[in-house]
Design a protein around this motif. Structure first.
Motif, short mmCIF file in Angstrom:
data_model
loop_
_atom_site.label_atom_id
_atom_site.label_comp_id
_atom_site.label_asym_id
_atom_site.label_seq_id
_atom_site.Cartn_x
_atom_site.Cartn_y
_atom_site.Cartn_z
N CYS A 399 6.77 -7.23 -8.93
CA CYS A 399 7.22 -5.84 -8.72
C CYS A 399 6.72 -5.32 -7.37
CB CYS A 399 6.72 -4.95 -9.85
SG CYS A 399 7.02 -3.18 -9.60
N VAL A 400 5.43 -5.50 -7.10
CA VAL A 400 4.84 -5.01 -5.86
C VAL A 400 5.45 -5.69 -4.64
CG1 VAL A 400 2.71 -5.04 -4.51
CG2 VAL A 400 2.67 -4.22 -6.87
N ASN A 401 5.56 -7.02 -4.70
CA ASN A 401 6.09 -7.76 -3.55
C ASN A 401 7.56 -7.40 -3.29
OD1 ASN A 401 3.72 -9.14 -2.94
ND2 ASN A 401 4.16 -10.80 -4.37
N THR A 402 8.33 -7.27 -4.37
CA THR A 402 9.76 -6.96 -4.21
C THR A 402 9.96 -5.57 -3.63
OG1 THR A 402 10.34 -8.40 -6.08
CG2 THR A 402 11.96 -6.77 -5.42
N LEU A 403 9.25 -4.60 -4.19
CA LEU A 403 9.41 -3.23 -3.69
C LEU A 403 8.91 -3.10 -2.26
CD1 LEU A 403 8.41 -1.10 -6.82
CD2 LEU A 403 10.69 -1.43 -5.86
N SER A 404 7.82 -3.76 -1.94
CA SER A 404 7.29 -3.74 -0.58
C SER A 404 8.32 -4.26 0.41
CB SER A 404 6.00 -4.56 -0.51
OG SER A 404 5.54 -4.66 0.82
N ARG A 405 8.95 -5.34 0.02
CA ARG A 405 9.97 -5.95 0.89
C ARG A 405 11.21 -5.06 1.00
NH1 ARG A 405 10.18 -10.14 -1.70
NH2 ARG A 405 12.06 -9.78 -2.95
N GLU A 406 11.71 -4.58 -0.13
CA GLU A 406 12.94 -3.78 -0.13
C GLU A 406 12.76 -2.44 0.59
OE1 GLU A 406 14.93 -5.38 -4.34
OE2 GLU A 406 14.05 -3.36 -4.21
N LEU A 407 11.57 -1.87 0.49
CA LEU A 407 11.32 -0.56 1.10
C LEU A 407 10.84 -0.67 2.54
CD1 LEU A 407 9.54 1.14 -1.95
CD2 LEU A 407 11.85 1.63 -1.12
N GLY A 408 10.56 -1.88 2.98
CA GLY A 408 10.09 -2.07 4.35
C GLY A 408 8.68 -1.55 4.55
#
Length: 544
Positions: A399-408
């Motif tokens: 969750c953290v890695n995906t959101l970090s990537r998607e949100l820049g």
């Protein structure tokens, strides 16, 4: 009718509780529900910093979800003013099919309640007495109810007296009755009309739509006695005159409550007073509604969705009287929240409730606004102690890695932001330390509490140990808690400096350690949910 769904977390809300409430409310809104994200307590500085950084509004404070009068009352309530002829009140009851109606003054302040029962009771009493007496009845009431024409008289005047029907011969009337200060109803009998005037009657009503002769009118004018003509026969006119009396004569005392009164208190009031309805007044003491038995038949419970908890002891007050439609949580299942119907119940062994919300969004191929997703990122980092907590799972990391990537957003920047926010939120005085993240558990009647403070400066709290122990002893005595544990957790060294008050033997048995002067150091212990509560529950269960 669409009902608001309150999406709410536990008391002493943390960042995960607040963000998951906001996110689930948004998800349910997309699915067609009308939702209100809410909180059950005041927010800490960490959570406020996260909401501010993400541009999110603070959820509505809701401290009690027990149904109140404002949730069930009928607001568009009909009423009659003081002085209204009782016939008009009866006609209103019949026209709209109700059994009672409030009586108010010119400022809408409640005077009483007129009902079928109150009218019948008063009317029957008068019928038994065989006498109808009007007291200070506005002349206008009689004109309106009987549909009279005014021959003489001032509509603003008032009349009083017994009602007589002049049906006998003039000789019999003179020998047996006195019309002084009475209301005389008579047909076209001029001799009786003149006798009524000479006897100083208070009002003369002539029936059959017949106009009195000039000599009667002149006589009445000289004596100041009003004359009305009725289009009806004498019997009907006399009945209608009786119904011209003001409605307040026939009303009962009203049971009155405020809009904020609990529905259960209204039910108890109705039972104890044996009444069918209760009137409602606003903060200005003016009529604002009515509660009848019919209002209490429908399902008036407030609708709630619970996040980040599923125990009554941690929930907003009154949740046991609410309609719970959803639970999303990552803690143990207590089983003490009951529902009448099947609900959405999702509990997963992950590090954060916000992680579960994120998974639900992915399962439904939905994406929330970026500011909410950003808050979810921070909430997961907060609840997993920057992914260092033993409760952290692969789902949390994903969750953290995906959101970090998607949100820049660089993960190290997000970690730094949350670490700084946690540090800002550390409580400073004794009461705040104890209550900061206090959770109360009730396991088969054994009530225990665990508070936890995360810090990188445990020495500050350890120096306050004696003051903390003293205050916790008071809490234990006053709140019926058998065991109170305060975890001062250094999440860098993975150590909890622990204050234990109450049933220390249970704690010692659970952790195979010795508590000395209400204090013990637990190395490797950082998670209340995973490492503390299960051990305590095992010992409590074995004692039964």
């Amino acid at each position: 009718m669409t009902v608001d769904v309150l999406v709410i977390g536990h008391r002493n809300p943390d960042t995960d509780s607040i963000v998951s409430a906001i996110a689930l409310a948004e998800f349910l809104s997309i699915k067609g529900f009308k939702t209100i994200p809410a909180r059950a307590g005041e927010l800490n500085i960490e959570t406020l910093k996260v909401l501010n950084e993400c541009g999110l509004q603070i959820p509505t404070l809701v401290e009690d979800v027990r149904p109140r009068v404002t949730d069930v009352m009928t607001r568009d309530v009909k009423y009659v003013f003081r002085g209204t002829p009782v016939k008009k009140a009866i006609d209103l009851l019949n026209s709209i099919g109700i059994r009672s109606i409030p009586v108010v003054d010119e400022n809408l302040r409640v005077l009483g309640l007129f009902s079928v029962e109150s009218f019948s009771r008063t009317y029957l009493r008068d019928f038994i007495s065989l006498r109808v007496k009007l007291v200070d009845v506005p002349l206008k009431n009689i004109v309106d109810v009987v549909n009279c024409d005014v021959v003489l008289g001032d509509l603003s005047s008032r009349v009083s007296g017994y009602v007589y029907v002049g049906a006998m011969s003039i000789e019999t009337i003179k020998s047996k009755y006195s019309f002084k200060d009475s209301i005389v109803v008579v047909g076209d009998r001029v001799d009786v009309q003149l006798h009524a005037l000479e006897s100083r009657a208070s009002l003369l009503i002539i029936t059959g739509g017949l106009r009195p002769p000039n000599e009667v009118v002149d006589k009445a004018r000289s004596l100041g006695i009003p004359i009305l003509t009725s289009p009806y026969d004498t019997y009907t006119t006399a009945k209608l005159v009786d119904l011209s009396r003001p409605v307040e004569i026939f009303m009962d005392r009203a049971e009155v409550v405020s809009e904020n009164t609990l529905v259960q208190d209204v039910i108890n009031l109705m039972k104890s007073k044996l009444v069918r309805s209760v009137l409602v007044v606003n903060s200005y003491n003016r009529l604002s509604g009515i509660v009848t038995r019919s209002d209490l038949i429908r399902d008036y419970r407030k609708v709630v969705a619970l996040v980040d908890h599923n125990e009554l002891s941690q929930a907003v007050d009154g949740v046991d009287e609410a309609k719970v439609v959803a639970v999303v949580d990552h803690h143990r299942v207590s089983g003490d929240i009951k529902t009448r119907e099947a609900i959405l119940f999702r509990v997963e062994p992950v590090g954060s409730t916000s992680t579960i919300i994120w998974k639900i969004l992915r399962e439904h191929s939905l994406r929330l606004k970026n500011n909410i997703l950003k808050a979810i990122l921070y909430a997961v980092l907060s609840d997993t102690l920057l992914l260092k907590s033993p409760t952290t799972t692969e789902d949390d990391i994903d969750c953290v890695n995906t959101l970090s990537r998607e949100l820049g957003i660089k993960l190290e920047d997000a970690v730094k932001f949350v670490r700084d926010a946690i540090a800002l939120s550390e409580p400073k005085d004794v009461e705040d330390i104890i209550r900061y993240d206090m959770k109360v558990y009730d396991e088969g009647g054994y009530k225990f509490a665990i508070s936890q403070v995360f810090t990188v400066n445990p020495d500050y709290y350890i120096s306050m140990k004696d003051k903390l122990i003293s205050r916790i002893n008071e809490v234990v005595r006053n709140e019926g808690i058998k065991l109170f544990i305060l975890l001062i957790t250094d999440y860098i060294s993975n150590t909890s400096y622990t204050v234990v008050v109450g049933d220390t033997t249970l704690f010692e048995e659970a952790f195979s350690t010795k508590v000395v002067n209400n204090y013990v150091v637990l190395e490797g212990i950082t998670s209340r949910k995973q490492q503390v509560v299960p051990k305590l529950l095992n010992i409590i269960s074995s004692r039964r």
